[in-house]
Design a protein around this motif. Structure first.
Motif, short mmCIF file in Angstrom:
data_model
loop_
_atom_site.label_atom_id
_atom_site.label_comp_id
_atom_site.label_asym_id
_atom_site.label_seq_id
_atom_site.Cartn_x
_atom_site.Cartn_y
_atom_site.Cartn_z
N TYR A 89 0.81 -1.21 0.00
CA TYR A 89 0.00 0.00 0.00
C TYR A 89 0.85 1.27 0.00
O TYR A 89 0.31 2.37 0.07
CB TYR A 89 -0.93 0.02 1.22
CG TYR A 89 -1.85 -1.18 1.28
CD1 TYR A 89 -2.81 -1.39 0.29
CD2 TYR A 89 -1.74 -2.11 2.31
CE1 TYR A 89 -3.64 -2.50 0.33
CE2 TYR A 89 -2.57 -3.22 2.37
CZ TYR A 89 -3.52 -3.41 1.38
OH TYR A 89 -4.33 -4.51 1.42
N SER A 99 0.46 -7.93 7.62
CA SER A 99 -0.43 -7.05 8.39
C SER A 99 0.23 -5.70 8.68
O SER A 99 -0.46 -4.70 8.89
CB SER A 99 -0.84 -7.73 9.70
OG SER A 99 0.29 -7.97 10.53
N HIS A 100 1.55 -5.64 8.68
CA HIS A 100 2.23 -4.36 8.93
C HIS A 100 2.05 -3.39 7.77
O HIS A 100 2.21 -2.18 7.95
CB HIS A 100 3.71 -4.60 9.21
CG HIS A 100 4.12 -4.29 10.62
ND1 HIS A 100 3.38 -4.69 11.72
CD2 HIS A 100 5.17 -3.59 11.15
CE1 HIS A 100 3.96 -4.27 12.83
NE2 HIS A 100 5.04 -3.59 12.50
N TYR A 111 -0.68 -2.61 6.44
CA TYR A 111 -1.86 -1.79 6.73
C TYR A 111 -1.51 -0.58 7.60
O TYR A 111 -2.28 0.37 7.69
CB TYR A 111 -2.92 -2.63 7.43
CG TYR A 111 -3.52 -3.70 6.56
CD1 TYR A 111 -4.49 -3.41 5.61
CD2 TYR A 111 -3.11 -5.03 6.68
CE1 TYR A 111 -5.04 -4.40 4.81
CE2 TYR A 111 -3.65 -6.03 5.89
CZ TYR A 111 -4.61 -5.70 4.95
OH TYR A 111 -5.14 -6.69 4.16
N LEU A 112 -0.35 -0.63 8.26
CA LEU A 112 0.09 0.46 9.13
C LEU A 112 1.09 1.37 8.42
O LEU A 112 1.71 2.22 9.05
CB LEU A 112 0.75 -0.11 10.40
CG LEU A 112 -0.07 -1.13 11.19
CD1 LEU A 112 0.76 -1.69 12.34
CD2 LEU A 112 -1.35 -0.50 11.72
N ASN A 113 1.26 1.16 7.09
CA ASN A 113 2.27 1.89 6.32
C ASN A 113 3.68 1.62 6.85
O ASN A 113 4.54 2.49 6.85
CB ASN A 113 1.99 3.39 6.31
CG ASN A 113 0.84 3.75 5.40
OD1 ASN A 113 0.62 3.12 4.36
ND2 ASN A 113 0.08 4.76 5.78
N TRP A 154 1.23 -12.86 0.04
CA TRP A 154 1.60 -11.45 -0.16
C TRP A 154 3.10 -11.22 -0.01
O TRP A 154 3.90 -11.85 -0.67
CB TRP A 154 0.79 -10.56 0.77
CG TRP A 154 -0.69 -10.62 0.54
CD1 TRP A 154 -1.62 -11.28 1.32
CD2 TRP A 154 -1.43 -10.04 -0.54
NE1 TRP A 154 -2.87 -11.13 0.80
CE2 TRP A 154 -2.79 -10.37 -0.35
CE3 TRP A 154 -1.08 -9.28 -1.65
CZ2 TRP A 154 -3.79 -9.97 -1.22
CZ3 TRP A 154 -2.07 -8.86 -2.52
CH2 TRP A 154 -3.41 -9.21 -2.30
N ARG A 204 1.14 -5.86 18.11
CA ARG A 204 1.26 -5.83 16.64
C ARG A 204 2.75 -5.97 16.32
O ARG A 204 3.58 -5.31 16.92
CB ARG A 204 0.74 -4.52 16.05
CG ARG A 204 -0.75 -4.28 16.23
CD ARG A 204 -1.15 -3.01 15.48
NE ARG A 204 -2.47 -2.56 15.86
CZ ARG A 204 -3.60 -2.93 15.25
NH1 ARG A 204 -3.54 -3.79 14.25
NH2 ARG A 204 -4.76 -2.45 15.66
#
Length: 362
Positions: A18, A91-92, A94-96, A270, A77
């Motif tokens: 992202y 999942s990290h 999603y936190l940029n 991913w 996290r």
């Protein structure tokens, strides 16, 4: 991405999917890599950073047919263990943050986790089912020694007599035997240890900040001696890296008192795929292509297949052989023939009192 970093599973900051911008160092010719005294400049090792987070909710729910629980709680996290193959790394993004080094160095501690859990368990419509503690990241990773959030969660679960299961790679769990042993006597807890290899050198490369294999086996024995039901997960099984140890891990755990076992095939969703490809090239370059080729054979020609029923075990000749080896090893080692997640008692649950300024007046 780079060379191996001591104590870390990743070799660099792989951008998340992202990211809108990516920075990259470029040699402009003004710096030749040496200091004024003609000594090579040494980059500092990445340090672990922990930020406080206040969770708005704490119980996560799923309907996956591949896993034996519908509720889970994650106190942190990111994970300092640094397992190169960890399925939770994406999942990290999603936190940029990078699923690479950021995942194991930039962590979040949910400081209000116990308070939030108490609030959610007190809701009138709450339906009891076992909570899996520390699934996305290890609840007993090294920072738990200081933050003690997992212990606070266990204290709430013990007080309310709520069933819980844990899976960990850290012998730090022995610290909480004063909670776990009484819960076990009420059939409220089961513990699983993930043991990937019995080879210290290989384990140090695969999961650099997890407890050494012999420490995990010793912890299995200690929990068993205190009456805590304990099992072992050989996870993940990596073709041509640790697959030959399947039977040895099962036997060592059984000898220590494990009464149940399972295994999970290597998963590469991913950003995990490029990260693990880099790990292979860094640590076992002679087998890298062979490993990935075998993985693809079990994933329909791809590096990963997320389909239910296939993502944990794979398919094809190699996957079938692995399943047969596992079944034979269970029989030979004398593991009981029962569901490894059975036996938790949901009937003892006592809802906590909802938080109220006047609660202690009545």
């Amino acid at each position: 991405m780079g060379d191996a970093i001591k104590g870390r599973g990743s070799t660099g900051y792989l951008p998340g999917r992202y990211e809108v911008s990516i920075s990259q160092p470029i040699d402009d010719g003004w710096h030749d890599g040496r200091a004024e005294n003609d000594e090579e400049i040494v980059e500092p090792l990445p340090r672990t950073q922990v930020r406080e987070e206040r969770a708005r909710s704490i119980i996560s729910r799923n309907q996956s047919p591949d896993i034996p629980f519908s509720q889970s709680v994650n106190p942190y996290r990111g994970c300092e263990h640094g397992c190169s193959y960890c399925f939770a790394r994406p999942s990290h993004a999603y936190l940029n943050l990078s699923p690479g080094l950021d995942f194991e160095t930039k962590l979040s501690a949910k400081v209000n986790a116990a308070e939030q859990l108490r609030r959610e368990l007190a809701k009138p419509g709450y339906k009891v089912s076992p909570i899996a503690l520390g699934i996305n990241t290890d609840a007993y990773q090294p920072i738990e020694r200081k933050w003690r959030i997992t212990r606070q969660l266990l204290e709430v679960l013990a007080e309310t007599r709520h069933p819980v299961s844990l899976i960990t790679k850290n012998a730090l769990i022995e610290r909480d035997l004063d909670l776990l042993a009484p819960m076990a006597r009420q059939q409220l807890v089961r513990v699983f240890f993930s043991v990937t290899s019995l080879d210290n050198r290989l384990a140090a490369k695969l999961e650099p900040r997890a407890s050494a294999p012999h420490s995990r086996i010793r912890a299995i024995r200690r929990l068993h001696e205190q009456g805590v039901p304990v099992g072992v997960m050989v996870a993940p099984v990596i073709p041509w890296v640790n697959d030959h140890e399947l039977e040895a891990v099962l036997q060592a755990a059984r000898d220590a008192g494990a009464d149940s076992a399972g295994y999970v095939l290597l998963r590469l969703p991913w950003e995990v795929a490029p990260l693990f490809r880099d790990w292979l090239q860094t640590h076992v370059p002679d087998r890298a292509e062979h490993v990935l080729s075998t993985v693809k054979q079990m994933r329909g020609g791809r590096e990963y297949d997320a389909a239910f029923g296939k993502r944990m075990r794979g398919e094809g000749a190699y996957a079938e052989l692995l399943a047969r080896r596992f079944a034979l090893a269970l029989k030979r080692c004398g593991y009981p023939q029962r569901d490894r997640h059975a036996g938790l008692d949901c009937s003892r649950f006592v809802p906590p009192r909802p938080p109220s300024p006047q609660a202690e007046l009545f």
